[in-house]
Design a protein around this motif. Sequence first.
Motif, PDB file in Angstrom:
ATOM      1  N   PRO A  12     -11.238  -5.380  12.233  1.00 60.29           N
ATOM      2  CA  PRO A  12     -10.041  -4.487  12.101  1.00 60.29           C
ATOM      3  C   PRO A  12      -8.603  -5.217  11.965  1.00 60.29           C
ATOM      4  CG  PRO A  12     -11.136  -3.867  14.158  1.00 60.29           C
ATOM      5  CD  PRO A  12     -11.763  -5.258  13.530  1.00 60.29           C
ATOM      6  N   GLY A  13      -7.786  -4.749  10.938  1.00 57.62           N
ATOM      7  CA  GLY A  13      -6.361  -5.197  10.891  1.00 57.62           C
ATOM      8  C   GLY A  13      -6.567  -6.565   9.885  1.00 57.62           C
ATOM      9  N   SER A  14      -7.644  -7.014   9.285  1.00 55.76           N
ATOM     10  CA  SER A  14      -7.560  -8.126   8.658  1.00 55.76           C
ATOM     11  C   SER A  14      -7.411  -7.813   7.036  1.00 55.76           C
ATOM     12  CB  SER A  14      -9.100  -8.751   8.717  1.00 55.76           C
ATOM     13  OG  SER A  14     -10.058  -7.995   8.138  1.00 55.76           O
ATOM     14  N   GLY A  15      -7.202  -8.729   6.409  1.00 58.88           N
ATOM     15  CA  GLY A  15      -6.956  -8.442   4.845  1.00 58.88           C
ATOM     16  C   GLY A  15      -5.393  -8.347   4.519  1.00 58.88           C
ATOM     17  N   ARG A  16      -5.084  -8.601   3.302  1.00 55.06           N
ATOM     18  CA  ARG A  16      -3.830  -8.594   2.925  1.00 55.06           C
ATOM     19  C   ARG A  16      -3.152  -7.061   2.977  1.00 55.06           C
ATOM     20  NH1 ARG A  16      -1.797 -11.155  -2.431  1.00 55.06           N
ATOM     21  NH2 ARG A  16      -3.304 -12.755  -1.946  1.00 55.06           N
ATOM     22  N   LYS A  17      -1.995  -7.064   3.482  1.00 53.21           N
ATOM     23  CA  LYS A  17      -1.205  -6.073   3.890  1.00 53.21           C
ATOM     24  C   LYS A  17      -0.521  -5.461   2.645  1.00 53.21           C
ATOM     25  CE  LYS A  17      -2.488  -6.843   8.128  1.00 53.21           C
ATOM     26  NZ  LYS A  17      -3.910  -7.348   8.261  1.00 53.21           N
ATOM     27  N   PRO A  18      -0.356  -4.157   2.519  1.00 53.12           N
ATOM     28  CA  PRO A  18       0.359  -3.503   1.570  1.00 53.12           C
ATOM     29  C   PRO A  18       1.729  -3.823   1.434  1.00 53.12           C
ATOM     30  CG  PRO A  18       0.240  -1.961   3.397  1.00 53.12           C
ATOM     31  CD  PRO A  18      -0.806  -3.009   3.517  1.00 53.12           C
ATOM     32  N   ILE A  19       2.224  -3.939   0.269  1.00 53.45           N
ATOM     33  CA  ILE A  19       3.751  -4.214   0.019  1.00 53.45           C
ATOM     34  C   ILE A  19       4.585  -3.335   0.684  1.00 53.45           C
ATOM     35  CG2 ILE A  19       5.759  -4.373  -1.634  1.00 53.45           C
ATOM     36  CD1 ILE A  19       3.349  -5.166  -3.716  1.00 53.45           C
ATOM     37  N   ALA A  20       4.489  -1.959   0.651  1.00 55.45           N
ATOM     38  CA  ALA A  20       4.949  -1.029   1.422  1.00 55.45           C
ATOM     39  C   ALA A  20       4.037  -0.146   1.776  1.00 55.45           C
ATOM     40  CB  ALA A  20       6.263  -0.398   0.495  1.00 55.45           C
ATOM     41  N   GLU A  21       4.447   0.636   2.790  1.00 56.50           N
ATOM     42  CA  GLU A  21       3.338   1.693   3.464  1.00 56.50           C
ATOM     43  C   GLU A  21       3.110   2.665   2.432  1.00 56.50           C
ATOM     44  OE1 GLU A  21       0.627   2.889   5.991  1.00 56.50           O
ATOM     45  OE2 GLU A  21       2.055   1.071   6.272  1.00 56.50           O
ATOM     46  N   GLY A  22       2.062   3.099   2.018  1.00 56.64           N
ATOM     47  CA  GLY A  22       1.705   4.092   1.269  1.00 56.64           C
ATOM     48  C   GLY A  22       1.851   3.911  -0.221  1.00 56.64           C
ATOM     49  N   SER A  23       2.237   2.732  -0.588  1.00 60.87           N
ATOM     50  CA  SER A  23       2.386   2.431  -2.120  1.00 60.87           C
ATOM     51  C   SER A  23       1.059   2.038  -2.673  1.00 60.87           C
ATOM     52  CB  SER A  23       3.518   1.399  -2.316  1.00 60.87           C
ATOM     53  OG  SER A  23       3.019   0.127  -1.862  1.00 60.87           O
ATOM     54  N   VAL A  24       0.930   2.099  -3.698  1.00 65.81           N
ATOM     55  CA  VAL A  24      -0.188   1.703  -4.559  1.00 65.81           C
ATOM     56  C   VAL A  24       0.311   0.597  -5.559  1.00 65.81           C
ATOM     57  CG1 VAL A  24      -2.009   2.453  -6.128  1.00 65.81           C
ATOM     58  CG2 VAL A  24      -1.344   3.935  -4.507  1.00 65.81           C
TER      59      VAL A  24
END
Length: 58
Positions: A12-24
């Motif tokens: 849980p919580g691993s991996g690359r984080k998004p640039i901005a919350e909710g952005s694709v």
Amino acid sequence: MDEKKTFGGARPGSGRKPIAEGSVTVPVTIKLTPPQRDKLKRLGGAPWVRERIDKAKE
């Protein structure tokens, strides 16, 4: 062989984080010479490119 592994696998919580919350985001490929690639890395890479695109007037 009933030992529980404590490493590897998804967490849980691993991996690359998004640039901005909710952005694709979508991947984009460009061709550069090796010196251009090196300069882009020195300038700040993808975040630098995104900032320049956002600031540019159309």
